[in-house]
Design a protein around this motif. Structure first.
Motif, PDB file in Angstrom:
ATOM      1  N   GLU A 190      31.261 -52.553  -8.852  1.00  0.00           N
ATOM      2  CA  GLU A 190      30.383 -51.397  -8.970  1.00  0.00           C
ATOM      3  C   GLU A 190      30.590 -50.498  -7.770  1.00  0.00           C
ATOM      4  O   GLU A 190      30.757 -50.981  -6.637  1.00  0.00           O
ATOM      5  CB  GLU A 190      28.919 -51.849  -9.081  1.00  0.00           C
ATOM      6  CG  GLU A 190      27.951 -50.736  -9.431  1.00  0.00           C
ATOM      7  CD  GLU A 190      28.344 -49.962 -10.681  1.00  0.00           C
ATOM      8  OE1 GLU A 190      29.152 -49.002 -10.551  1.00  0.00           O
ATOM      9  OE2 GLU A 190      27.868 -50.303 -11.768  1.00  0.00           O
ATOM     10  N   VAL A 191      30.620 -49.182  -7.997  1.00  0.00           N
ATOM     11  CA  VAL A 191      31.139 -48.275  -6.976  1.00  0.00           C
ATOM     12  C   VAL A 191      30.088 -47.753  -6.013  1.00  0.00           C
ATOM     13  O   VAL A 191      30.426 -47.247  -4.942  1.00  0.00           O
ATOM     14  CB  VAL A 191      31.875 -47.083  -7.641  1.00  0.00           C
ATOM     15  CG1 VAL A 191      33.050 -47.577  -8.440  1.00  0.00           C
ATOM     16  CG2 VAL A 191      30.922 -46.283  -8.529  1.00  0.00           C
ATOM     17  N   ASP A 192      28.806 -47.872  -6.373  1.00  0.00           N
ATOM     18  CA  ASP A 192      27.776 -47.246  -5.545  1.00  0.00           C
ATOM     19  C   ASP A 192      26.424 -47.866  -5.889  1.00  0.00           C
ATOM     20  O   ASP A 192      26.180 -48.200  -7.054  1.00  0.00           O
ATOM     21  CB  ASP A 192      27.749 -45.732  -5.826  1.00  0.00           C
ATOM     22  CG  ASP A 192      26.814 -44.983  -4.911  1.00  0.00           C
ATOM     23  OD1 ASP A 192      25.608 -44.899  -5.241  1.00  0.00           O
ATOM     24  OD2 ASP A 192      27.264 -44.473  -3.880  1.00  0.00           O
ATOM     25  N   ARG A 222      27.972 -54.656  -4.551  1.00  0.00           N
ATOM     26  CA  ARG A 222      29.395 -55.046  -4.533  1.00  0.00           C
ATOM     27  C   ARG A 222      29.645 -56.348  -5.283  1.00  0.00           C
ATOM     28  O   ARG A 222      30.787 -56.665  -5.612  1.00  0.00           O
ATOM     29  CB  ARG A 222      29.885 -55.165  -3.091  1.00  0.00           C
ATOM     30  CG  ARG A 222      29.961 -53.836  -2.335  1.00  0.00           C
ATOM     31  CD  ARG A 222      30.524 -54.025  -0.940  1.00  0.00           C
ATOM     32  NE  ARG A 222      30.606 -52.786  -0.194  1.00  0.00           N
ATOM     33  CZ  ARG A 222      29.609 -52.287   0.539  1.00  0.00           C
ATOM     34  NH1 ARG A 222      28.455 -52.955   0.604  1.00  0.00           N
ATOM     35  NH2 ARG A 222      29.742 -51.149   1.196  1.00  0.00           N
ATOM     36  N   ASP A 223      28.596 -57.119  -5.542  1.00  0.00           N
ATOM     37  CA  ASP A 223      28.749 -58.353  -6.310  1.00  0.00           C
ATOM     38  C   ASP A 223      28.711 -58.110  -7.808  1.00  0.00           C
ATOM     39  O   ASP A 223      28.924 -59.048  -8.600  1.00  0.00           O
ATOM     40  CB  ASP A 223      27.631 -59.343  -5.954  1.00  0.00           C
ATOM     41  CG  ASP A 223      27.771 -59.911  -4.553  1.00  0.00           C
ATOM     42  OD1 ASP A 223      28.919 -60.056  -4.091  1.00  0.00           O
ATOM     43  OD2 ASP A 223      26.736 -60.202  -3.927  1.00  0.00           O
ATOM     44  N   PRO A 261      21.889 -57.395 -14.178  1.00  0.00           N
ATOM     45  CA  PRO A 261      21.276 -58.681 -13.796  1.00  0.00           C
ATOM     46  C   PRO A 261      22.106 -59.891 -14.211  1.00  0.00           C
ATOM     47  O   PRO A 261      22.204 -60.878 -13.466  1.00  0.00           O
ATOM     48  CB  PRO A 261      19.927 -58.645 -14.517  1.00  0.00           C
ATOM     49  CG  PRO A 261      19.609 -57.192 -14.666  1.00  0.00           C
ATOM     50  CD  PRO A 261      20.939 -56.537 -14.925  1.00  0.00           C
ATOM     51  N   LEU A 262      22.727 -59.828 -15.389  1.00  0.00           N
ATOM     52  CA  LEU A 262      23.577 -60.942 -15.821  1.00  0.00           C
ATOM     53  C   LEU A 262      24.814 -61.064 -14.930  1.00  0.00           C
ATOM     54  O   LEU A 262      25.253 -62.181 -14.605  1.00  0.00           O
ATOM     55  CB  LEU A 262      23.997 -60.744 -17.275  1.00  0.00           C
ATOM     56  CG  LEU A 262      22.933 -61.019 -18.335  1.00  0.00           C
ATOM     57  CD1 LEU A 262      23.445 -60.622 -19.717  1.00  0.00           C
ATOM     58  CD2 LEU A 262      22.533 -62.498 -18.330  1.00  0.00           C
ATOM     59  N   ALA A 263      25.383 -59.926 -14.530  1.00  0.00           N
ATOM     60  CA  ALA A 263      26.561 -59.964 -13.664  1.00  0.00           C
ATOM     61  C   ALA A 263      26.232 -60.610 -12.318  1.00  0.00           C
ATOM     62  O   ALA A 263      27.075 -61.316 -11.737  1.00  0.00           O
ATOM     63  CB  ALA A 263      27.112 -58.560 -13.460  1.00  0.00           C
ATOM     64  N   MET A 264      25.025 -60.381 -11.825  1.00  0.00           N
ATOM     65  CA  MET A 264      24.616 -61.053 -10.592  1.00  0.00           C
ATOM     66  C   MET A 264      24.464 -62.548 -10.827  1.00  0.00           C
ATOM     67  O   MET A 264      24.918 -63.380 -10.026  1.00  0.00           O
ATOM     68  CB  MET A 264      23.299 -60.463 -10.089  1.00  0.00           C
ATOM     69  CG  MET A 264      22.734 -61.160  -8.843  1.00  0.00           C
ATOM     70  SD  MET A 264      23.870 -61.156  -7.427  1.00  0.00           S
ATOM     71  CE  MET A 264      23.813 -59.410  -6.974  1.00  0.00           C
ATOM     72  N   ARG A 313      27.986 -64.112 -11.149  1.00  0.00           N
ATOM     73  CA  ARG A 313      28.962 -63.457 -10.271  1.00  0.00           C
ATOM     74  C   ARG A 313      30.086 -64.393  -9.842  1.00  0.00           C
ATOM     75  O   ARG A 313      31.206 -63.939  -9.567  1.00  0.00           O
ATOM     76  CB  ARG A 313      28.280 -62.851  -9.043  1.00  0.00           C
ATOM     77  CG  ARG A 313      27.587 -63.852  -8.133  1.00  0.00           C
ATOM     78  CD  ARG A 313      26.721 -63.126  -7.097  1.00  0.00           C
ATOM     79  NE  ARG A 313      26.023 -64.030  -6.195  1.00  0.00           N
ATOM     80  CZ  ARG A 313      24.887 -64.651  -6.495  1.00  0.00           C
ATOM     81  NH1 ARG A 313      24.341 -64.495  -7.697  1.00  0.00           N
ATOM     82  NH2 ARG A 313      24.308 -65.425  -5.622  1.00  0.00           N
ATOM     83  N   HIS A 314      29.802 -65.702  -9.762  1.00  0.00           N
ATOM     84  CA  HIS A 314      30.845 -66.647  -9.337  1.00  0.00           C
ATOM     85  C   HIS A 314      31.821 -66.972 -10.453  1.00  0.00           C
ATOM     86  O   HIS A 314      32.817 -67.664 -10.223  1.00  0.00           O
ATOM     87  CB  HIS A 314      30.197 -67.927  -8.809  1.00  0.00           C
ATOM     88  CG  HIS A 314      29.315 -67.703  -7.619  1.00  0.00           C
ATOM     89  ND1 HIS A 314      29.767 -67.129  -6.451  1.00  0.00           N
ATOM     90  CD2 HIS A 314      27.985 -67.956  -7.441  1.00  0.00           C
ATOM     91  CE1 HIS A 314      28.772 -67.051  -5.591  1.00  0.00           C
ATOM     92  NE2 HIS A 314      27.687 -67.533  -6.156  1.00  0.00           N
TER      93      HIS A 314
END
Length: 243
Positions: A106-108, A144-145, A216-219, A222-223
């Motif tokens: 994610e860029v920002d 960034r995660d 939220p799912l990407a967080m 994230r691993h």
């Protein structure tokens, strides 16, 4: 591997969009460009939520990327310029069984979906708004995660895509009656938007069917997500609207 992209309006692609579409082949994937009448090649219209026809074109595309990533997997991209191959990431996913997806970082922080605003617009309870405020603040701090929503690769039928698909349908269940009363009138519309100076009654917040779920799912996962996908090109005003 297929790379899906959608264009669901009746309007023709602009010259800039056609130019961008021509660059999707740079991914090295099988570009599969689908308009509304093409969907029957992959799905039955009975597979779609009853509220689907009532959504704006942009939200229809949000819904379809959840369906296609869950059912078929592969790549998805917005119609923006892509300069580099995705094949390295395809191979990374194929070789690593623990990975379920790949995206660009994610860029920002401000690109992270504002769930707090969504809950405000939906008239949620104070505890729900407080939870969403804490969540949004946390996700923006750790942006960034996350991965961006404009392009990604997913393996089909994972816990991530299952939860994504379930939640987008649950949200449409809750909004269905309101959508019957106030269906979308424009390709890009969201709750709280002003259209020709008049507040829209369309009940779906702008990020509610995509980023509000995916970030939220990407967080959480994230691993299990690679963040090495080449980013899209965002630096042109041509893509500030769904035209």
């Amino acid at each position: 591997m297929k790379l899906f992209c959608f264009w669901l309006g009746d309007n023709a692609l602009s010259d800039a969009r056609r130019s961008a579409l021509s660059t999707l082949k740079n991914t090295g994937l099988d570009v599969t460009f689908l308009r509304y009448d093409d969907l029957g090649r992959y799905i039955n219209h009975s597979d779609l939520h009853p509220a689907f026809p009532l959504l704006c074109d942009a939200h229809k595309a949000d819904y379809l990327r959840a369906l296609f990533m869950h059912r078929f997997g592969g790549g998805y991209s917005d119609i923006k310029w892509i300069e580099r191959s995705w094949l390295e990431e395809v191979h990374r996913l194929e070789k690593n069984s623990h990975l379920i997806a790949s995206g660009y970082p994610e860029v920002d922080p401000l690109h992270v979906a504002n769930n707090y605003l969504c809950q405000q617009l939906l008239g949620a309870s104070l505890p729900a708004r407080l939870h969403s405020y804490i969540q949004t603040t946390y996700l923006r701090r750790h942006y960034r995660d996350l991965i961006g929503n404009g392009a990604f690769i997913f393996k089909p039928g994972t816990s991530f895509t299952t939860q994504w698909w379930t939640e987008v349908n649950r949200r449409l269940d809750n909004l269905h009656d309101e959508l019957l009363q106030n269906p979308a009138r424009f390709p890009r519309e969201g709750k709280g938007f002003k259209i020709h100076g008049i507040p829209s009654k369309y009940p779906v917040p702008w990020v509610y069917l995509l980023g509000s779920i995916v970030h939220p799912l990407a967080m959480r996962y994230r691993h299990q997500i690679s963040r090495n996908l080449p980013p899209l090109t965002f630096s042109t005003d041509e893509f500030s609207s769904y035209l």
